[in-house]
Structure formats: structure tokens, C-alpha cells
Scaffold this motif. Sequence first.
Motif, mmCIF file in Angstrom:
data_model
loop_
_atom_site.group_PDB
_atom_site.id
_atom_site.type_symbol
_atom_site.label_atom_id
_atom_site.label_comp_id
_atom_site.label_asym_id
_atom_site.label_seq_id
_atom_site.Cartn_x
_atom_site.Cartn_y
_atom_site.Cartn_z
ATOM 1 N N THR A 1 6.032 4.581 2.011
ATOM 2 C CA THR A 1 5.793 6.022 2.008
ATOM 3 C C THR A 1 6.089 6.573 0.625
ATOM 4 O O THR A 1 7.194 6.438 0.110
ATOM 5 C CB THR A 1 6.670 6.722 3.058
ATOM 6 N N ASP A 2 5.079 7.162 0.014
ATOM 7 C CA ASP A 2 5.191 7.669 -1.351
ATOM 8 C C ASP A 2 4.464 9.006 -1.408
ATOM 9 O O ASP A 2 3.235 9.065 -1.338
ATOM 10 C CB ASP A 2 4.566 6.672 -2.329
ATOM 11 N N PHE B 1 -2.178 11.790 13.024
ATOM 12 C CA PHE B 1 -1.343 10.723 12.467
ATOM 13 C C PHE B 1 -0.723 11.192 11.158
ATOM 14 O O PHE B 1 -1.282 12.057 10.478
ATOM 15 C CB PHE B 1 -2.179 9.482 12.128
ATOM 16 N N ARG B 2 0.394 10.604 10.791
ATOM 17 C CA ARG B 2 0.814 10.621 9.396
ATOM 18 C C ARG B 2 0.007 9.543 8.683
ATOM 19 O O ARG B 2 -0.228 8.459 9.226
ATOM 20 C CB ARG B 2 2.298 10.319 9.265
ATOM 21 N N LEU B 3 -0.428 9.830 7.462
ATOM 22 C CA LEU B 3 -1.292 8.889 6.763
ATOM 23 C C LEU B 3 -0.610 7.541 6.539
ATOM 24 O O LEU B 3 -1.248 6.486 6.669
ATOM 25 C CB LEU B 3 -1.740 9.481 5.425
ATOM 26 N N ASP B 4 0.689 7.565 6.226
ATOM 27 C CA ASP B 4 1.381 6.285 6.037
ATOM 28 C C ASP B 4 1.450 5.498 7.350
ATOM 29 O O ASP B 4 1.278 4.267 7.369
ATOM 30 C CB ASP B 4 2.774 6.491 5.436
ATOM 31 N N GLU B 5 1.675 6.186 8.466
ATOM 32 C CA GLU B 5 1.697 5.513 9.764
ATOM 33 C C GLU B 5 0.324 4.949 10.107
ATOM 34 O O GLU B 5 0.203 3.849 10.669
ATOM 35 C CB GLU B 5 2.145 6.482 10.852
ATOM 36 N N LEU B 6 -0.729 5.697 9.765
ATOM 37 C CA LEU B 6 -2.089 5.221 10.026
ATOM 38 C C LEU B 6 -2.360 3.957 9.215
ATOM 39 O O LEU B 6 -3.012 3.015 9.697
ATOM 40 C CB LEU B 6 -3.092 6.315 9.665
ATOM 41 N N GLY B 7 -1.860 3.925 7.989
ATOM 42 C CA GLY B 7 -2.002 2.719 7.176
ATOM 43 C C GLY B 7 -1.301 1.531 7.794
ATOM 44 O O GLY B 7 -1.860 0.419 7.851
ATOM 45 N N ARG B 8 -0.092 1.725 8.284
ATOM 46 C CA ARG B 8 0.640 0.617 8.922
ATOM 47 C C ARG B 8 -0.097 0.122 10.164
ATOM 48 O O ARG B 8 -0.207 -1.087 10.401
ATOM 49 C CB ARG B 8 2.052 1.071 9.295
ATOM 50 N N VAL C 1 0.867 -1.178 0.000
ATOM 51 C CA VAL C 1 0.000 0.000 0.000
ATOM 52 C C VAL C 1 0.903 1.226 0.000
ATOM 53 O O VAL C 1 1.781 1.348 0.862
ATOM 54 C CB VAL C 1 -0.922 0.038 1.237
ATOM 55 N N ARG C 2 0.715 2.117 -0.946
ATOM 56 C CA ARG C 2 1.535 3.314 -1.052
ATOM 57 C C ARG C 2 0.745 4.507 -0.527
ATOM 58 O O ARG C 2 -0.356 4.788 -1.004
ATOM 59 C CB ARG C 2 1.973 3.542 -2.502
ATOM 60 N N LEU C 3 1.315 5.202 0.452
ATOM 61 C CA LEU C 3 0.627 6.331 1.070
ATOM 62 C C LEU C 3 1.610 7.466 1.334
ATOM 63 O O LEU C 3 2.767 7.214 1.702
ATOM 64 C CB LEU C 3 0.002 5.912 2.404
ATOM 65 N N PRO C 4 1.164 8.718 1.202
ATOM 66 C CA PRO C 4 2.025 9.851 1.558
ATOM 67 C C PRO C 4 2.058 10.041 3.071
ATOM 68 O O PRO C 4 1.260 9.449 3.812
ATOM 69 C CB PRO C 4 1.340 11.035 0.874
ATOM 70 N N ALA C 5 2.958 10.900 3.526
ATOM 71 C CA ALA C 5 3.101 11.171 4.962
ATOM 72 C C ALA C 5 2.255 12.372 5.386
ATOM 73 O O ALA C 5 2.573 13.042 6.376
ATOM 74 C CB ALA C 5 4.566 11.405 5.302
ATOM 75 N N THR C 6 1.180 12.624 4.675
ATOM 76 C CA THR C 6 0.278 13.737 4.981
ATOM 77 C C THR C 6 -0.284 13.611 6.392
ATOM 78 O O THR C 6 -0.701 12.532 6.805
ATOM 79 C CB THR C 6 -0.884 13.748 3.974
ATOM 80 N N HIS C 7 -0.289 14.707 7.140
ATOM 81 C CA HIS C 7 -0.857 14.678 8.485
ATOM 82 C C HIS C 7 -2.379 14.748 8.427
ATOM 83 O O HIS C 7 -2.954 15.600 7.738
ATOM 84 C CB HIS C 7 -0.322 15.846 9.319
ATOM 85 N N VAL C 8 -3.017 13.828 9.148
ATOM 86 C CA VAL C 8 -4.478 13.774 9.219
ATOM 87 C C VAL C 8 -4.899 13.632 10.682
ATOM 88 O O VAL C 8 -4.113 13.208 11.526
ATOM 89 C CB VAL C 8 -5.050 12.602 8.387
ATOM 90 N N GLN C 9 -6.144 13.974 10.954
ATOM 91 C CA GLN C 9 -6.687 13.915 12.315
ATOM 92 C C GLN C 9 -8.080 13.285 12.252
ATOM 93 O O GLN C 9 -9.084 13.935 12.518
ATOM 94 C CB GLN C 9 -6.743 15.320 12.923
ATOM 95 N N PRO C 10 -8.153 12.009 11.881
ATOM 96 C CA PRO C 10 -9.432 11.393 11.524
ATOM 97 C C PRO C 10 -10.362 11.217 12.721
ATOM 98 O O PRO C 10 -9.949 11.245 13.880
ATOM 99 C CB PRO C 10 -9.012 10.041 10.949
ATOM 100 N N ALA D 1 -1.636 15.594 -2.791
ATOM 101 C CA ALA D 1 -1.734 16.992 -3.221
ATOM 102 C C ALA D 1 -1.799 17.966 -2.049
ATOM 103 O O ALA D 1 -1.704 19.174 -2.238
ATOM 104 C CB ALA D 1 -2.973 17.176 -4.097
ATOM 105 N N VAL D 2 -1.958 17.444 -0.835
ATOM 106 C CA VAL D 2 -2.133 18.299 0.345
ATOM 107 C C VAL D 2 -0.773 18.718 0.885
ATOM 108 O O VAL D 2 0.102 17.880 1.123
ATOM 109 C CB VAL D 2 -2.927 17.559 1.438
ATOM 110 N N GLU D 3 -0.598 20.004 1.088
ATOM 111 C CA GLU D 3 0.661 20.530 1.608
ATOM 112 C C GLU D 3 0.479 21.036 3.038
ATOM 113 O O GLU D 3 -0.519 21.698 3.353
ATOM 114 C CB GLU D 3 1.169 21.653 0.711
ATOM 115 N N GLY D 4 1.431 20.734 3.898
ATOM 116 C CA GLY D 4 1.391 21.227 5.265
ATOM 117 C C GLY D 4 0.355 20.504 6.109
ATOM 118 O O GLY D 4 -0.027 19.367 5.843
#
Length: 246
Positions: free
Chosen positions: A210-211, A189-196, A149-158, A219-222
Motif C-alpha cells: 500500500t503506497d 474495493f480499495r485499489l490495493d485490496e483489489l490488486g491483492r 506492486v505498489r497501489l494506493p488505498a483509493t476506493h473504486v467501484q469497477p 491523486a484521487v481524494e475521498g
Amino acid sequence: MKITVIGGTGLIGSQLVSRLREAGHEVVASSLSTGVDLLTGAGLDEALDSADTVVNVTNSPTFDEASPEFFRTTSGHLLAAGERAGVRHQVILSIVGVDQVPQLDYYRAKTLQEDLLRQGPTPYSIVRATQFFEFMDAVMSWTSDDSTVRLPATHVQPMATADVVAALADVATGAPLNGTLDVAGPEVFRLDELGRFTLSARQDGRSVVTDEKAGMFAAVEGDVLIGGPDARLAPTHYKDWLDASR
């Protein structure tokens, strides 16, 4: 209070209808399946008849360049029908940081929906939520194969949809904000960490790579998808939700 929920049979709408009815409100659940078509306006006058508040949780059928026109058309029909019916409060569900990601068609479309509501004739409230726990499988499916699974390190707060519904119910039964309420999960979370974490909890043997170019959230910055200091934090933690959903 009489409340019409547009999109009242979907993931959020069905939960909202149940919660509002349990609280003693008269609720009309409206959707295509009940004869209400936001794209044409059909059935709206009947659905909004004598309603005090309308909550719109409908979604565009696509996330591409067609989505702005969907929200332009449906918002126009709903605002006009609400004015005819004497609705005193219009509520929509939007996304935290939606106006900070203009590179995404869908986020531009939701920003347009917000702007049309602000410019409309009725007192309003906008509830902006972070990403839903329930959508994590879909996010991973966009960029996955049998082993990776390829995921960016975008920060999310689900957050859990039940907590989104609680916020919507509070806003819908209160006075119009004529502004925006941000609601977010209790953890970042970082999205890639959430995936793991998700794959590990489900004993899924795939690995997460991490991709920074993978999927829509690349596409999300910051940290624009993170609830700000004034955000209402939801109580449900992702681990607890995962445990309960297994």
C-alpha cells in the motif's frame, strides 16, 4: 434507428456496434481505420449522413497535458458535423467523478469534453462509468516490478466493459437525457485490496504494497470515483469476471 459509433473498432466501440446491430439497428462503425479522423474532421460528414444518434467513445492518445486540446478539437468537429447532418442525439462516454479530480490532466480534459457537449447545439446524454475490470492489469503495471506492486488505498467501484456497453446501448436508443447517467460495478474495493485479490486469483506470487503516492489514482481524494446513490449498478461481479476470463 441509424446510429454512428465514433471509435467503433475499439474495446468499447466494437462491443457496442455488435450489441446495437443484434438489436436490429443500422449501425455505422467509424474510426481512423475506416477513414474518419476526428482531429481533422475528415470523413465525418459521410459517417454521420442520415444518422439519428452519434455515440462517441474515442479516447485521447495520451493522458497528459495534451489531452484537453484533443477533446476540444475533436468535440468541436463532431458537434459541427452532427449539426450539419441533423443528428438528434449526441452521446459520450465519460468517467464517474471526473469533475472532482482537477489535479489529473486527463480528468480535466474529459470534464472539458462534457462541458462542450452541454453547450453544443444538439440534445445530449453523458454516460459516466467507473473504472473497467479490463484495465486492472494496466493499473498494476504502472507501479510494479518483478516482486512488488505498489497501489494506493483509493476506493473504486469497477465494472465490466460489457456492462458499460449495455448502459450505452440503452441510452443511445432512448430519448436524450440532457444530463448524466452514472453506471458503476456492484462492489466497492480499495485499489490495493483489489490488486491483492487479482494477483491471488491468478496465482501471481508478487505482493501488493500500500503506497498512497503510487500511480495515477494516488491523486484521487475521498470517494469521488464511487457511484452515487442514483448510479445504475451493473450485475457483473469482479470474481465472476476473473473466473470467466481465465
